[in-house]
Design a protein around this motif. Structure first.
Motif, PDB file in Angstrom:
ATOM      1  N   SER A 381     -16.561  -5.797 -81.243  1.00 15.39           N
ATOM      2  CA  SER A 381     -16.037  -5.022 -80.383  1.00 15.39           C
ATOM      3  C   SER A 381     -15.751  -5.095 -78.726  1.00 15.39           C
ATOM      4  CB  SER A 381     -17.149  -3.812 -80.311  1.00 15.39           C
ATOM      5  OG  SER A 381     -18.505  -4.593 -79.143  1.00 15.39           O
ATOM      6  N   LYS A 382     -15.633  -6.140 -78.752  1.00 18.92           N
ATOM      7  CA  LYS A 382     -15.469  -6.739 -77.481  1.00 18.92           C
ATOM      8  C   LYS A 382     -15.327  -6.172 -76.344  1.00 18.92           C
ATOM      9  CE  LYS A 382     -13.899 -11.204 -78.436  1.00 18.92           C
ATOM     10  NZ  LYS A 382     -14.345 -12.410 -78.158  1.00 18.92           N
ATOM     11  N   GLY A 383     -16.360  -5.722 -76.603  1.00 19.44           N
ATOM     12  CA  GLY A 383     -16.856  -4.446 -75.242  1.00 19.44           C
ATOM     13  C   GLY A 383     -15.782  -3.016 -74.891  1.00 19.44           C
ATOM     14  N   ARG A 384     -15.668  -2.829 -75.798  1.00 23.25           N
ATOM     15  CA  ARG A 384     -14.278  -2.242 -75.903  1.00 23.25           C
ATOM     16  C   ARG A 384     -15.846  -1.157 -77.093  1.00 23.25           C
ATOM     17  NH1 ARG A 384     -10.662  -4.811 -77.429  1.00 23.25           N
ATOM     18  NH2 ARG A 384     -10.669  -5.235 -79.945  1.00 23.25           N
ATOM     19  N   HIS A 385     -15.701   0.443 -76.664  1.00 26.67           N
ATOM     20  CA  HIS A 385     -17.466   1.550 -76.863  1.00 26.67           C
ATOM     21  C   HIS A 385     -18.603   0.636 -77.630  1.00 26.67           C
ATOM     22  CE1 HIS A 385     -13.975   3.936 -76.223  1.00 26.67           C
ATOM     23  NE2 HIS A 385     -13.368   3.133 -77.286  1.00 26.67           N
ATOM     24  N   THR A 386     -18.322  -0.736 -76.886  1.00 21.87           N
ATOM     25  CA  THR A 386     -20.050  -0.890 -77.972  1.00 21.87           C
ATOM     26  C   THR A 386     -21.480  -0.069 -77.551  1.00 21.87           C
ATOM     27  OG1 THR A 386     -18.882  -3.574 -76.653  1.00 21.87           O
ATOM     28  CG2 THR A 386     -21.047  -3.349 -77.065  1.00 21.87           C
ATOM     29  N   ARG A 387     -21.921   0.353 -76.665  1.00 23.28           N
ATOM     30  CA  ARG A 387     -22.685   0.913 -76.664  1.00 23.28           C
ATOM     31  C   ARG A 387     -22.796   2.059 -77.575  1.00 23.28           C
ATOM     32  NH1 ARG A 387     -23.733   2.527 -70.524  1.00 23.28           N
ATOM     33  NH2 ARG A 387     -24.218   0.683 -69.376  1.00 23.28           N
ATOM     34  N   ILE A 388     -21.712   2.660 -77.639  1.00 27.78           N
ATOM     35  CA  ILE A 388     -21.627   4.114 -79.404  1.00 27.78           C
ATOM     36  C   ILE A 388     -22.242   2.700 -80.605  1.00 27.78           C
ATOM     37  CG2 ILE A 388     -20.062   5.537 -80.287  1.00 27.78           C
ATOM     38  CD1 ILE A 388     -18.753   5.373 -77.596  1.00 27.78           C
ATOM     39  N   TRP A 389     -21.103   1.641 -80.406  1.00 25.75           N
ATOM     40  CA  TRP A 389     -21.407   0.740 -81.458  1.00 25.75           C
ATOM     41  C   TRP A 389     -22.630   0.056 -81.895  1.00 25.75           C
ATOM     42  CZ3 TRP A 389     -17.860   2.076 -85.607  1.00 25.75           C
ATOM     43  CH2 TRP A 389     -16.865   2.413 -85.247  1.00 25.75           C
ATOM     44  N   MET A 390     -23.425   0.398 -80.840  1.00 29.34           N
ATOM     45  CA  MET A 390     -24.825  -0.427 -81.008  1.00 29.34           C
ATOM     46  C   MET A 390     -25.528   0.522 -81.398  1.00 29.34           C
ATOM     47  SD  MET A 390     -24.912  -3.508 -80.311  1.00 29.34           S
ATOM     48  CE  MET A 390     -26.383  -3.660 -81.201  1.00 29.34           C
ATOM     49  N   LEU A 391     -25.165   1.998 -80.965  1.00 33.86           N
ATOM     50  CA  LEU A 391     -26.361   3.019 -81.433  1.00 33.86           C
ATOM     51  C   LEU A 391     -26.148   3.244 -82.561  1.00 33.86           C
ATOM     52  CD1 LEU A 391     -28.151   5.013 -80.044  1.00 33.86           C
ATOM     53  CD2 LEU A 391     -26.254   6.607 -79.507  1.00 33.86           C
ATOM     54  N   ILE A 392     -25.106   3.134 -83.252  1.00 32.96           N
ATOM     55  CA  ILE A 392     -24.637   3.576 -84.537  1.00 32.96           C
ATOM     56  C   ILE A 392     -25.136   2.569 -85.701  1.00 32.96           C
ATOM     57  CG2 ILE A 392     -23.308   3.717 -86.160  1.00 32.96           C
ATOM     58  CD1 ILE A 392     -21.089   4.889 -84.495  1.00 32.96           C
ATOM     59  N   TYR A 393     -24.858   1.093 -84.883  1.00 31.46           N
ATOM     60  CA  TYR A 393     -25.811   0.117 -85.828  1.00 31.46           C
ATOM     61  C   TYR A 393     -27.523   0.275 -85.493  1.00 31.46           C
ATOM     62  CZ  TYR A 393     -27.418  -4.645 -86.735  1.00 31.46           C
ATOM     63  OH  TYR A 393     -27.428  -5.775 -87.399  1.00 31.46           O
ATOM     64  N   ARG A 394     -28.305   1.011 -84.608  1.00 29.55           N
ATOM     65  CA  ARG A 394     -29.553   0.155 -84.232  1.00 29.55           C
ATOM     66  C   ARG A 394     -30.307   1.559 -84.525  1.00 29.55           C
ATOM     67  NH1 ARG A 394     -29.712  -0.691 -78.051  1.00 29.55           N
ATOM     68  NH2 ARG A 394     -29.557  -2.830 -78.273  1.00 29.55           N
ATOM     69  N   LEU A 395     -29.685   2.780 -85.120  1.00 27.99           N
ATOM     70  CA  LEU A 395     -29.694   4.221 -85.970  1.00 27.99           C
ATOM     71  C   LEU A 395     -29.913   3.993 -87.494  1.00 27.99           C
ATOM     72  CD1 LEU A 395     -27.876   7.247 -84.047  1.00 27.99           C
ATOM     73  CD2 LEU A 395     -30.505   6.855 -83.894  1.00 27.99           C
TER      74      LEU A 395
END
Length: 476
Positions: A381-395
């Motif tokens: 992600s390199k900081g681009r929408h990282t929070r969204i990707w991390m939330l999806i990954y965790r779920l």
């Protein structure tokens, strides 16, 4: 449709067997021997130094911040290495390859630890700052040392799928099955409880992961090894015969004539590699998180993790099984073989103990595996929408934990093996190309130690080193 899926599964199995049997194992052995010679067997000669480093308190970095400690980084990687495979995998190796498989498992660990040292040192050299902590791993050193971000992305996808999703599902599947057999508990509820526990850990960040791992891993490994030592003391007079049995089957003429020697070698090496992950590119993700004054320090500590996993924990399982003699009946394999072997030595309560051990082993693996995916998603992600990707990954991770508790995942497991094989091939080729940086760092470390110094590393310690951002001297 079902027939097509079965055909795909068959092709995956064939390809899997080819990659592991004829390509990957040969490269792992060759590089393990090569790096052992080039490093003057650092994994063996530096054990005393490594134990000192494991408890060493590092000062804060140049900015006064403190990240994950060496011990916590060691525990994150050991948490992933030490899993249900240490109980079930060793049993499978012995049931299929005989007692001689244990010897070849030891050999692979000794040489593989050298590759583990190289990859973890490289992860430290090319790590990046992540707030008050660090992150890194093969994807990062592929981008920085080879200028091949595309290759790093491929690797990041492979490791995230293999470790973050599928291996976690398999860990939970093994654990829930053991609990259902030992206590009659509903696998679904086991999965839900594990998912809640994991959620409380992973939403706390890498420091929380390190803190939880640093508590669970020592308790888990120590408890199991202590029980193994108790069994060894009970069977003290049988120790010479067990060692003789292992050596005899590792080199025996009977086994060679019957074709069993090749199976013993193959099973010992494969199970050892699956267990300690040396050279596969997983442990460097944890190694990069440590805040140390010199990259070699964490490289040494991570090589020790290979020994802890194989020479201690796996050997503990092997001795319990061989002392019992249960493996000769052919009635059990996998985790059932370990349970029956331990029960024969200490009583039926061993089934409950194995259930608890598997719970701790599996949960610690969930934590370590999860972090590997997190680090690589951050790379992509390199900081681009990282929070969204991390939330999806965790779920998805939490969903796979619940799914793994009730589903049979043989197809996905075979796919993960294949993905992991490709992941390891990429990493091994890369560390063969850039391993010179880790060897140069080791030379610098040894020179500073000879001068009586606590080694401190800067990028200019290695001529021509570029993109080692965390080690560059900042101009005032």
């Amino acid at each position: 449709m079902i027939a097509f899926v079965e055909w795909i599964h068959e092709q995956i199995i064939v390809l899997n067997d080819f990659v592991w049997t004829y390509i990957l194992i040969a490269i792992l052995i060759a590089l393990g021997v090569y790096f052992s010679i080039r490093s003057r067997f650092v994994q063996v000669t530096a054990v005393r130094e490594t134990l000192r480093l494991l408890v060493e308190k590092e000062p804060g970095d140049a900015e006064g911040k403190k990240g994950v400690s060496s011990f916590q980084a060691f525990c994150i990687s050991t948490a992933s290495r030490v899993g249900t495979g240490n109980l079930a995998g060793v049993a499978i190796a012995i049931s299929l390859g005989g007692p001689g498989a244990v010897f070849w498992m030891w050999v692979m660990a000794i040489f593989g630890a050298a590759s583990g040292f190289i990859e973890s040192t490289l992860a430290q050299i090319f790590k990046e700052r992540d707030g008050s902590a660090f992150r890194g791993g093969p994807a990062y050193y592929m981008e920085k040392a080879l200028n091949a971000r595309w290759l790093g992305i491929i690797f990041a996808i492979l490791i995230t799928f293999s470790f973050g999703f599928v291996f976690n599902a398999v860990q939970v599947n093994t654990m829930s099955s053991a609990f259902q057999g030992s206590f009659g508990w509903d696998p679904l509820w086991i999965g839900i409880v594990l998912a809640i526990m994991l959620a409380l850990t992973i939403f706390g960040g890498v420091k929380r992961i390190g803190q939880v791992s640093s508590i669970i891993v020592p308790i888990m490994a120590t408890g199991y090894i202590l029980l193994a030592l108790f069994v060894i003391v009970m069977n003290f007079t049988a120790i010479p015969s067990v060692f003789a049995l292992i050596i005899e089957h590792a080199f025996g003429w009977k086994e060679a004539a019957a074709g069993g020697l090749g199976t013993a070698v193959m099973m010992g090496i494969k199970r050892g590699l699956f267990s300690n992950e040396a050279g596969m590119g997983s442990a460097p993700n944890a190694a990069a998180t440590a805040s140390v004054s010199h990259p070699v320090k964490q490289g040494m500590i991570q090589s020790l993790g290979v020994f802890v996993d194989t020479l201690l924990v796996c050997s503990a399982t092997a001795f319990i099984i061989l002392f019992s003699g249960v493996h000769t009946s052919g009635d059990y394999d996998g985790i059932q073989l370990t349970q029956q072997a331990l029960a024969s030595q200490v009583g039926d309560w061993a089934n409950g103990f194995i259930g608890l051990a598997i719970f701790l082993f599996a949960f610690s693996s969930l934590i370590g595996n999860y972090y590997y995916g997190q680090s690589n998603i951050e790379f992509i992600s390199k900081g681009r929408h990282t929070r969204i990707w991390m939330l999806i990954y965790r779920l998805i991770v939490l969903a796979m934990v619940i799914l793994g508790s009730v589903a049979k995942v043989s197809l996905v497991w075979d796919m993960a093996d294949l993905f992991m094989g490709f992941m390891a091939l990429i990493n091994l080729i890369v560390i063969a190309l850039i391993g010179k940086y880790a060897l140069a760092a080791l030379k610098d470390y040894r020179e500073q130690r000879k001068q009586g110094l606590d080694p401190v590393f800067t990028a200019d310690c290695i001529p021509g080193l570029k993109h080692a951002d965390c080690w560059e001297v900042k101009s005032s």
